[in-house]
Design a protein around this motif. Structure first.
Motif, short mmCIF file in Angstrom:
data_model
loop_
_atom_site.label_atom_id
_atom_site.label_comp_id
_atom_site.label_asym_id
_atom_site.label_seq_id
_atom_site.Cartn_x
_atom_site.Cartn_y
_atom_site.Cartn_z
N ASP A 1 -9.09 1.44 -7.64
CA ASP A 1 -9.46 0.23 -6.35
C ASP A 1 -8.44 -0.71 -6.57
O ASP A 1 -8.12 -1.54 -5.40
CB ASP A 1 -10.70 -0.10 -6.86
N GLU A 2 -7.94 -1.05 -7.90
CA GLU A 2 -6.97 -2.25 -8.03
C GLU A 2 -5.60 -1.62 -7.61
O GLU A 2 -4.69 -2.68 -6.81
CB GLU A 2 -7.00 -2.68 -9.48
N LEU A 3 -5.11 -0.45 -7.85
CA LEU A 3 -4.02 -0.04 -7.74
C LEU A 3 -3.73 0.14 -6.11
O LEU A 3 -2.36 -0.25 -5.62
CB LEU A 3 -3.62 1.25 -8.55
N LEU A 4 -4.45 0.96 -5.65
CA LEU A 4 -4.41 1.28 -4.02
C LEU A 4 -4.76 0.56 -2.97
O LEU A 4 -4.47 0.67 -1.86
CB LEU A 4 -4.83 2.83 -3.90
N GLU A 5 -5.61 -0.34 -3.33
CA GLU A 5 -5.91 -1.31 -2.18
C GLU A 5 -5.24 -1.90 -1.27
O GLU A 5 -5.24 -2.16 0.04
CB GLU A 5 -7.06 -2.18 -2.92
N ASP A 6 -3.98 -2.51 -1.91
CA ASP A 6 -3.19 -3.20 -1.03
C ASP A 6 -2.57 -2.14 0.05
O ASP A 6 -1.68 -2.88 0.81
CB ASP A 6 -1.85 -4.02 -2.02
N LEU A 7 -2.54 -1.01 -0.09
CA LEU A 7 -1.93 0.11 0.66
C LEU A 7 -2.78 0.36 2.10
O LEU A 7 -2.19 0.89 2.93
CB LEU A 7 -1.47 1.34 0.04
N ASP A 8 -3.95 0.01 1.85
CA ASP A 8 -4.94 0.37 3.07
C ASP A 8 -4.38 -0.19 4.22
O ASP A 8 -4.64 0.76 5.21
CB ASP A 8 -6.47 -0.31 2.83
N GLU A 9 -4.34 -1.63 4.56
CA GLU A 9 -3.90 -1.90 5.86
C GLU A 9 -2.44 -1.42 6.53
O GLU A 9 -2.70 -1.04 7.56
CB GLU A 9 -3.57 -3.63 5.78
N LEU B 1 -1.41 1.76 5.79
CA LEU B 1 -1.87 3.20 6.06
C LEU B 1 -2.56 3.17 7.25
O LEU B 1 -2.48 4.17 8.21
CB LEU B 1 -2.32 3.72 4.92
N PHE B 2 -3.58 2.15 7.36
CA PHE B 2 -4.66 2.19 8.46
C PHE B 2 -3.81 1.87 9.83
O PHE B 2 -3.74 2.63 11.03
CB PHE B 2 -5.65 1.05 8.38
N TYR C 1 -3.56 10.69 7.04
CA TYR C 1 -4.15 9.27 6.46
C TYR C 1 -5.80 9.52 6.44
O TYR C 1 -6.15 8.88 5.43
CB TYR C 1 -3.63 8.39 7.46
N GLY C 2 -6.39 10.11 7.44
CA GLY C 2 -7.62 10.30 7.47
C GLY C 2 -8.28 11.00 6.11
O GLY C 2 -8.90 10.84 5.40
N TYR C 3 -7.54 12.05 5.66
CA TYR C 3 -7.59 12.73 4.52
C TYR C 3 -7.58 11.94 3.41
O TYR C 3 -8.37 12.06 2.32
CB TYR C 3 -6.79 14.11 4.53
N TYR C 4 -6.57 10.95 3.11
CA TYR C 4 -6.57 10.39 2.24
C TYR C 4 -7.63 9.15 2.12
O TYR C 4 -8.12 9.14 1.08
CB TYR C 4 -5.04 9.45 2.38
N GLU D 1 -1.31 3.71 15.01
CA GLU D 1 0.09 4.08 15.85
C GLU D 1 -0.07 5.58 16.10
O GLU D 1 0.54 5.66 17.33
CB GLU D 1 0.99 3.53 14.96
N ASN D 2 -0.29 6.32 15.18
CA ASN D 2 -0.05 7.74 15.33
C ASN D 2 -0.91 8.27 16.58
O ASN D 2 -0.64 9.07 17.27
CB ASN D 2 -0.47 8.59 14.18
N MET D 3 -2.42 7.79 16.36
CA MET D 3 -3.39 7.96 17.38
C MET D 3 -2.96 7.78 18.52
O MET D 3 -3.16 8.37 19.84
CB MET D 3 -4.65 7.56 16.81
#
Length: 403
Positions: free
Chosen positions: A102-110, A112-113, A134-137, A118-120
């Motif tokens: 939760d601490e390590l990966l949270e900053d990547l969320d926006e 990747l979203f 991305y949805g799978y992640y 953009e892909n959709m």
């Protein structure tokens, strides 16, 4: 009967190569990057009950995290950050590492979203290189986070993807589908049925999302109608080598054949129908899945099946992994027999110099290439060998939507 000593010997060869791999210029994703190679190291460590491989796995994950912190920005599941994050989540699940994700990966969320959106907008729903990846992640993060706020965030991300899939879908009397570019060279547009890039990955993904109450109402009709479309593409001539074509496009020959592989053809379709059957508790879907994959047990000629190399994507080890998983799911002995057959074929394919005897066939370049990654290289081959030898269940094959 498989000779375990041959599998163990080949595993040691692969380990001796991968422990010294130079990762300076590598990507970081699960299927085509160094984080995926760490999966091999951790599972091999568990198999042989020695710490040294796990130490190499820690080194690879550390380099992955450092690379992202130092500006690596390639985002996709197959090759980039989404896949690396997925690996870190799985390693925590398997208790190979202990990291506060939760601490390590949270900053990547926006980031990747935004990439997913953009892909959709571009119509890129691809599992390996687009929105479904991305949805799978995000589904993995939704499942594992201990933060209520983050869980709500991932719920919003997943709901966005489900809505975007609905908005971009097309429908006919055969069901729901999405069109995509099948060949840039020929400017060919149609419907891709595959697990790697097409409708099977959407069905597989939606089936996994459907397991959670937060999404059942959103997903059910879309999942059912997409399964209906796939099933309506079944070849009329059941005597053909494959039951389903690789894709559908206007003007194509009826009863088109597909290869035997993870990436395209009956095996990926069957796996996804099986996931849908489990999710919806639908006996008809499960029966169709078993029939489809059992039909594929008859295909034992490498030339007819389109098999050139041994890798997971379109080679013999990938085929062995799928039949092995279906045996674990169904306990049907024909799947075990077929898995062992393809493992034997795969072991015979180590004819090349270096790289444990296995090279990737690059059909676009008409040449053989050394490859270390999971999707097309020896790390993936090693993971299949581990699954055949292990007395414990291995979850790595979730990265290919197999498990």
């Amino acid at each position: 009967m498989l000779d375990r000593s041959l599998l163990e010997k080949k595993l040691k060869e692969i380990y001796d190569i991968l422990k010294d791999i130079d990762v300076q210029n590598e990507h970081h994703g699960v299927l085509a990057g160094i984080s995926g190679i760490s999966l091999f190291q951790f599972y091999y460590s568990k198999l042989i009950e020695e710490e040294e491989p796990a130490d190499h796995g820690v080194d690879l994950i550390t380099k992955t995290i450092q690379g992202i912190n130092e500006g690596y920005t390639f985002p996709t599941f197959c090759t980039g950050i989404a896949g690396a994050g997925w690996v870190i989540e799985l390693l925590n699940e398997e208790e190979f590492i202990d990291i506060d994700n939760d601490e390590l990966l949270e900053d990547l969320d926006e980031f990747l979203f935004r990439s997913m959106k953009e892909n959709m907008k571009d119509g890129n729903y691809d599992f390996l290189h687009g929105a479904i990846g991305y949805g799978y992640y995000f589904l993995k993060r939704y499942r594992n986070t201990v933060s209520a706020d983050l869980k709500n965030r991932y719920k919003e991300y997943l709901s966005y993807l489900i809505s975007a899939l609905k908005d971009t879908s097309e429908s006919s009397d055969q069901g729901t589908y999405w069109k995509t570019t099948l060949s840039k060279e020929d400017d060919l547009i149609g419907v891709n049925l595959s697990l790697s890039h097409g409708l099977s990955s959407i069905v597989n993904f939606l089936s996994r999302v459907y397991a959670y109450e937060d999404f059942k109402n959103e997903v059910r009709d879309l999942l059912v109608d997409t399964v209906r479309y796939i099933r309506n593409q079944k070849n009329d001539d059941l005597g053909l080598a494959s039951l389903y074509p690789s894709w559908i496009h206007e003007g194509m020959e009826k009863n088109s054949k597909s290869r035997l592989a993870w990436c395209y053809g009956d095996l990926g379709i069957g796996l996804s129908l099986w996931q849908a059957g489990k999710a919806l508790d639908n006996t008809a879907y499960k029966e169709e899945a078993v029939k489809t994959i059992k039909h594929a047990t008859k295909r034992k000629d490498l030339v007819e099946a389109g098999i050139k190399d041994a890798g997971l994507c379109h080679g013999s080890f990938g085929i062995a992994a799928i039949f092995d998983r279906m045996h674990k799911e169904t306990e049907d002995p024909v799947f075990k027999e077929t898995a062992d057959y393809w493992m034997q074929q795969a072991l015979k394919m180590d004819k090349h110099q270096g790289n444990a005897g296995y090279l990737q066939w690059r059909g676009d370049l008409e040449e053989w290439k050394e490859e270390s990654n999971v999707l097309e290289g020896i790390a993936g081959i090693g993971l299949v060998l581990i699954s055949f030898l292990a007395t414990f269940d291995t979850k790595w094959d979730e990265c290919l939507m197999i498990g």
